[in-house]
Motif scaffolding. Structure first.
Motif, PDB file in Angstrom:
ATOM      1  N   VAL A 291       0.814  -1.223   0.000  1.00 18.15           N
ATOM      2  CA  VAL A 291       0.000   0.000   0.000  1.00 18.15           C
ATOM      3  C   VAL A 291       0.849   1.276   0.000  1.00 18.15           C
ATOM      4  O   VAL A 291       0.345   2.350  -0.331  1.00 18.15           O
ATOM      5  CB  VAL A 291      -0.966  -0.021   1.210  1.00 18.15           C
ATOM      6  CG1 VAL A 291      -1.766   1.251   1.323  1.00 18.15           C
ATOM      7  CG2 VAL A 291      -1.905  -1.202   1.104  1.00 18.15           C
TER       8      VAL A 291
ATOM      9  N   ALA B 268       0.557   3.987  -2.695  1.00 18.56           N
ATOM     10  CA  ALA B 268      -0.660   4.803  -2.638  1.00 18.56           C
ATOM     11  C   ALA B 268      -0.531   5.917  -1.608  1.00 18.56           C
ATOM     12  O   ALA B 268      -1.172   6.957  -1.730  1.00 18.56           O
ATOM     13  CB  ALA B 268      -1.866   3.923  -2.315  1.00 18.56           C
TER      14      ALA B 268
ATOM     15  N   ASP C  27       0.409  10.237  -5.844  1.00 19.44           N
ATOM     16  CA  ASP C  27      -0.961  10.680  -6.082  1.00 19.44           C
ATOM     17  C   ASP C  27      -1.570   9.776  -7.163  1.00 19.44           C
ATOM     18  O   ASP C  27      -1.448  10.044  -8.353  1.00 19.44           O
ATOM     19  CB  ASP C  27      -0.961  12.151  -6.516  1.00 19.44           C
ATOM     20  CG  ASP C  27      -2.366  12.714  -6.595  1.00 19.44           C
ATOM     21  OD1 ASP C  27      -3.249  12.181  -5.894  1.00 19.44           O
ATOM     22  OD2 ASP C  27      -2.568  13.673  -7.368  1.00 19.44           O
ATOM     23  N   LEU C  28      -2.205   8.697  -6.714  1.00 23.11           N
ATOM     24  CA  LEU C  28      -2.767   7.704  -7.640  1.00 23.11           C
ATOM     25  C   LEU C  28      -4.279   7.867  -7.727  1.00 23.11           C
ATOM     26  O   LEU C  28      -4.909   8.395  -6.809  1.00 23.11           O
ATOM     27  CB  LEU C  28      -2.432   6.290  -7.152  1.00 23.11           C
ATOM     28  CG  LEU C  28      -0.952   5.948  -7.046  1.00 23.11           C
ATOM     29  CD1 LEU C  28      -0.769   4.582  -6.414  1.00 23.11           C
ATOM     30  CD2 LEU C  28      -0.309   5.987  -8.411  1.00 23.11           C
TER      31      LEU C  28
ATOM     32  N   VAL D   2      -8.196   6.888  -7.424  1.00 24.55           N
ATOM     33  CA  VAL D   2      -8.893   6.202  -6.334  1.00 24.55           C
ATOM     34  C   VAL D   2      -9.034   4.707  -6.629  1.00 24.55           C
ATOM     35  O   VAL D   2      -8.882   3.868  -5.735  1.00 24.55           O
ATOM     36  CB  VAL D   2     -10.284   6.851  -6.093  1.00 24.55           C
ATOM     37  CG1 VAL D   2     -11.055   6.079  -5.048  1.00 24.55           C
ATOM     38  CG2 VAL D   2     -10.110   8.298  -5.684  1.00 24.55           C
TER      39      VAL D   2
ATOM     40  N   GLU E 152      -5.826   2.960  -5.803  1.00 19.33           N
ATOM     41  CA  GLU E 152      -5.648   2.884  -4.357  1.00 19.33           C
ATOM     42  C   GLU E 152      -6.498   1.770  -3.753  1.00 19.33           C
ATOM     43  O   GLU E 152      -6.054   1.049  -2.859  1.00 19.33           O
ATOM     44  CB  GLU E 152      -5.982   4.223  -3.703  1.00 19.33           C
ATOM     45  CG  GLU E 152      -4.967   5.305  -3.995  1.00 19.33           C
ATOM     46  CD  GLU E 152      -5.326   6.636  -3.348  1.00 19.33           C
ATOM     47  OE1 GLU E 152      -6.390   6.732  -2.696  1.00 19.33           O
ATOM     48  OE2 GLU E 152      -4.524   7.579  -3.485  1.00 19.33           O
ATOM     49  N   ARG E 153      -7.728   1.620  -4.247  1.00 19.97           N
ATOM     50  CA  ARG E 153      -8.594   0.544  -3.750  1.00 19.97           C
ATOM     51  C   ARG E 153      -8.026  -0.826  -4.103  1.00 19.97           C
ATOM     52  O   ARG E 153      -8.041  -1.739  -3.277  1.00 19.97           O
ATOM     53  CB  ARG E 153      -9.988   0.688  -4.326  1.00 19.97           C
ATOM     54  CG  ARG E 153     -10.768   1.796  -3.696  1.00 19.97           C
ATOM     55  CD  ARG E 153     -12.185   1.823  -4.214  1.00 19.97           C
ATOM     56  NE  ARG E 153     -12.890   2.962  -3.660  1.00 19.97           N
ATOM     57  CZ  ARG E 153     -13.954   3.496  -4.189  1.00 19.97           C
ATOM     58  NH1 ARG E 153     -14.466   2.997  -5.304  1.00 19.97           N
ATOM     59  NH2 ARG E 153     -14.545   4.532  -3.626  1.00 19.97           N
TER      60      ARG E 153
ATOM     61  N   GLY F 274      -5.174  -1.541  -1.911  1.00 19.24           N
ATOM     62  CA  GLY F 274      -5.670  -1.878  -0.576  1.00 19.24           C
ATOM     63  C   GLY F 274      -6.166  -3.315  -0.492  1.00 19.24           C
ATOM     64  O   GLY F 274      -5.908  -4.021   0.484  1.00 19.24           O
TER      65      GLY F 274
END
Length: 98
Positions: free
Chosen positions: A35, A38, A42-43, A45, A48-49, A52
């Motif tokens: 993670v 992320a 600046d990735l 959304v 990032e999910r 995660g």
């Protein structure tokens, strides 16, 4: 199956606690390893999910693997390995002497 002594119960408790704590650290390191991009970059959304979810899967796998590894190596009662009380009379060669 006989009763366990207090010493054996304490050893099992300590080993289980060690397994859980070390598994948590390994899981946290795995999660942060996946993670961390992320957190730094600046990735989008969606990325990032996905990171995660992958991080969570890596953490769960690492936790389980570490827990099983530590507890599997803990000697059980029937298969306990004892260290030899005396050094081998033939260094470098296991077993009894001539």
């Amino acid at each position: 199956m006989g009763r366990r002594s207090q010493e054996e119960r304490d050893a099992i408790t300590v080993e289980t606690g060690y397994a859980l704590v070390s598994a948590c650290f390994v899981a946290a390191a795995g999660f942060l390893g996946v993670v961390s991009p992320a957190l730094v970059l600046d990735l989008p959304v969606a990325v990032e999910r996905v990171l995660g979810m992958i991080g969570g899967a890596v953490a769960a796998l690492a936790f389980t693997a570490r827990l099983v590894h530590v507890l599997w190596r803990f000697p059980n009662r029937s298969g306990a390995r004892e260290l030899p009380s005396e050094p081998s009379p033939r260094p470098g060669r296991p077993g009894p002497g001539p």
